[in-house]
Design a protein around this motif. Structure first.
Motif, PDB file in Angstrom:
ATOM      1  N   VAL A 154       3.430   0.331   7.846  1.00  0.00           N
ATOM      2  CA  VAL A 154       2.421   1.438   7.830  1.00  0.00           C
ATOM      3  C   VAL A 154       3.177   2.588   8.585  1.00  0.00           C
ATOM      4  O   VAL A 154       4.237   2.264   9.072  1.00  0.00           O
ATOM      5  CB  VAL A 154       1.473   1.008   8.715  1.00  0.00           C
ATOM      6  CG1 VAL A 154       1.834   0.563  10.103  1.00  0.00           C
ATOM      7  CG2 VAL A 154       0.264   1.887   8.881  1.00  0.00           C
ATOM      8  N   ARG A 156       1.678   5.639  10.175  1.00  0.00           N
ATOM      9  CA  ARG A 156       1.077   6.320  11.198  1.00  0.00           C
ATOM     10  C   ARG A 156      -0.414   5.673  11.678  1.00  0.00           C
ATOM     11  O   ARG A 156      -0.972   4.691  11.190  1.00  0.00           O
ATOM     12  CB  ARG A 156       0.722   7.611  10.537  1.00  0.00           C
ATOM     13  CG  ARG A 156       1.730   8.948  10.737  1.00  0.00           C
ATOM     14  CD  ARG A 156       1.271  10.043  10.120  1.00  0.00           C
ATOM     15  NE  ARG A 156       2.004  11.401  10.299  1.00  0.00           N
ATOM     16  CZ  ARG A 156       3.519  11.358   9.767  1.00  0.00           C
ATOM     17  NH1 ARG A 156       3.847  10.354   8.935  1.00  0.00           N
ATOM     18  NH2 ARG A 156       4.220  12.381  10.146  1.00  0.00           N
ATOM     19  N   ARG A 210      -0.996   2.931   2.127  1.00  0.00           N
ATOM     20  CA  ARG A 210      -0.737   2.821   3.447  1.00  0.00           C
ATOM     21  C   ARG A 210      -1.412   1.975   4.307  1.00  0.00           C
ATOM     22  O   ARG A 210      -0.835   1.258   5.402  1.00  0.00           O
ATOM     23  CB  ARG A 210      -0.513   4.428   4.188  1.00  0.00           C
ATOM     24  CG  ARG A 210       0.406   5.308   3.500  1.00  0.00           C
ATOM     25  CD  ARG A 210       1.743   4.925   3.630  1.00  0.00           C
ATOM     26  NE  ARG A 210       2.296   4.218   2.772  1.00  0.00           N
ATOM     27  CZ  ARG A 210       3.352   3.310   2.483  1.00  0.00           C
ATOM     28  NH1 ARG A 210       4.085   3.491   3.779  1.00  0.00           N
ATOM     29  NH2 ARG A 210       3.737   2.884   1.469  1.00  0.00           N
ATOM     30  N   ARG A 212      -3.415   2.685   7.041  1.00  0.00           N
ATOM     31  CA  ARG A 212      -3.181   2.981   8.388  1.00  0.00           C
ATOM     32  C   ARG A 212      -4.372   2.728   9.207  1.00  0.00           C
ATOM     33  O   ARG A 212      -5.382   2.767   8.795  1.00  0.00           O
ATOM     34  CB  ARG A 212      -3.153   4.800   8.333  1.00  0.00           C
ATOM     35  CG  ARG A 212      -1.882   5.249   7.640  1.00  0.00           C
ATOM     36  CD  ARG A 212      -1.915   6.856   7.777  1.00  0.00           C
ATOM     37  NE  ARG A 212      -0.895   7.383   6.981  1.00  0.00           N
ATOM     38  CZ  ARG A 212      -0.773   8.269   5.912  1.00  0.00           C
ATOM     39  NH1 ARG A 212      -1.860   8.893   5.931  1.00  0.00           N
ATOM     40  NH2 ARG A 212       0.345   8.755   5.590  1.00  0.00           N
TER      41      ARG A 212
END
Length: 378
Positions: A154, A156, A210, A212
């Motif tokens: 990841v 962010r 991602r 996130r």
């Protein structure tokens, strides 16, 4: 109207369904979050009457009985709760309102092959009176919850305000929020146009892989946690691991909510410490103090905040000018602050900075236009 009321009632009593059989003391846990070596958990221990009335399960009367039980429950202070995460064990004590907060350093790292893990809870003390504690487990007083740990790759962390950022104002006013959630196609009118697609894009990233962390903070009380979860599900907004609410501290002596002006800043600083190797994206609105709070975070933690997105809801030119001055200031710390009225403009900026895909921008714009056509009064 009847369907809306019944739907509201179903959500309002949802936590009671699994607790109906126990009566007495109940552990109510919220989703946790953390890293592979450290996790954070929040929950509450409260007492509620059994009200063993002869009602047919899943009937209107049973829901009304559960609503009464929920309304008159009260937190139990100074009781001990055992928490287990894999082989790690710790014991925490509830505060004056029955809440407990656990910051657990794990004996062994959590597996890296999944993002969701489990924590188990058990009530240890038999009384809320510290002078008569009995160190034994109370029958039936157990619970479990999920813990979100970001994947190893990841890049962010996203933290977003809820009030006037994701949804129209109403979170702090339960009656207003309930009305907007459950009447007159509320699921289409409460979320700002394009929010779902924009937030999905932020969660997935430009490559769609991602995952996130999406962390949300509100000034609303913990008692509307389940209603907010329903709102996120209805509007297809990625709920991420947790919602960060706060205890209002309502009592007969203090009937108004307690102030918690540093609630958001404290949360962000805790997240910066936990995810110390990752940059953050902060999202808020111009109506309160989000720009000032976020700018202070940039000052205190230079280099940690990559992007700030502010939804312009103030309709005040002087307010907009003040926020643009903050944007000039934070830009000197390699952070961008973007002020815009619509989600599509925010998504376009995020795409230019590699945070979301081009398809996210297109979907955000299309979703916003469709929602505005359906509800031009918004």
């Amino acid at each position: 109207m009847k369907r809306g009321l019944r739907r509201l009632l179903k959500v309002a009593v949802r936590p009671m369904k699994s607790e109906r059989a126990h009566g007495g003391r109940v552990i109510h846990s919220y989703r946790g979050y953390g890293s592979r070596t450290e996790v954070f958990l929040i929950g509450r221990v409260f007492r509620q009457p059994g009200l063993n009335l002869p009602t047919r399960q899943d009937s209107l009367m049973s829901d009304l009985v559960d609503l009464v039980r929920r309304s008159i429950r009260w937190g139990i202070h100074d009781v001990e709760v055992e928490i287990r995460v894999n082989d790690t064990r710790c014991v925490v004590t509830t505060d004056r309102y029955g809440y407990f907060h656990a910051n657990i350093e794990l004996d062994e790292p959590l597996p890296a092959d999944r993002v969701w893990h489990q924590a188990d809870f058990r009530l240890l003390t038999g009384s809320g009176d510290p002078g008569s504690r009995r160190a034994r487990a109370t029958a039936g007083a157990t619970a479990s919850t999920d813990i979100y740990v970001p994947p190893p790759d990841v890049d962010r962390v996203v933290i977003s305000d809820i009030d006037d950022t994701v949804m129209h104002t109403g979170v702090a006013n339960k009656l207003t929020m309930f009305y907007r959630l459950f009447f007159e196609k509320a699921e289409r009118r409460t979320a700002f146009p394009g929010v779902a697609s924009f937030y999905q894009g932020l969660h997935e990233g430009a490559d769609g892989q991602r995952q996130r962390p999406m962390l949300y903070v509100s000034r609303g009380p913990w008692s509307i946690y389940e209603v907010l979860e329903t709102f996120f599900q209805i509007n297809r907004i990625p709920v991420g691991p947790v919602l960060f609410l706060r205890e209002w501290g309502l009592t007969l002596q203090h009937p108004m909510p307690q102030k918690a002006e540093d609630h958001k800043q404290t949360l962000i600083e805790k997240m910066l410490s936990l995810y110390e190797d990752m940059p953050f994206v902060l999202i808020g609105d111009s109506g309160q103090h989000d720009p000032e709070v976020y700018a202070q975070i940039v000052r205190d933690h230079p280099g940690r905040i990559s992007n700030i997105y502010i939804r312009d809801v103030s309709r005040d030119g002087r307010r907009s000018d003040a926020i643009r001055e903050l944007a000039d200031e934070v830009s000197r710390s390699d952070c961008t602050l973007t002020l815009a009225e619509d989600s599509a403009t925010l998504a376009e900026h995020a795409h230019q900075h590699g945070l979301v895909s081009k398809s996210c921008v297109e979907q955000t714009r299309a979703e916003g236009e469709q929602q505005r056509r359906r509800h031009p009064e918004d």
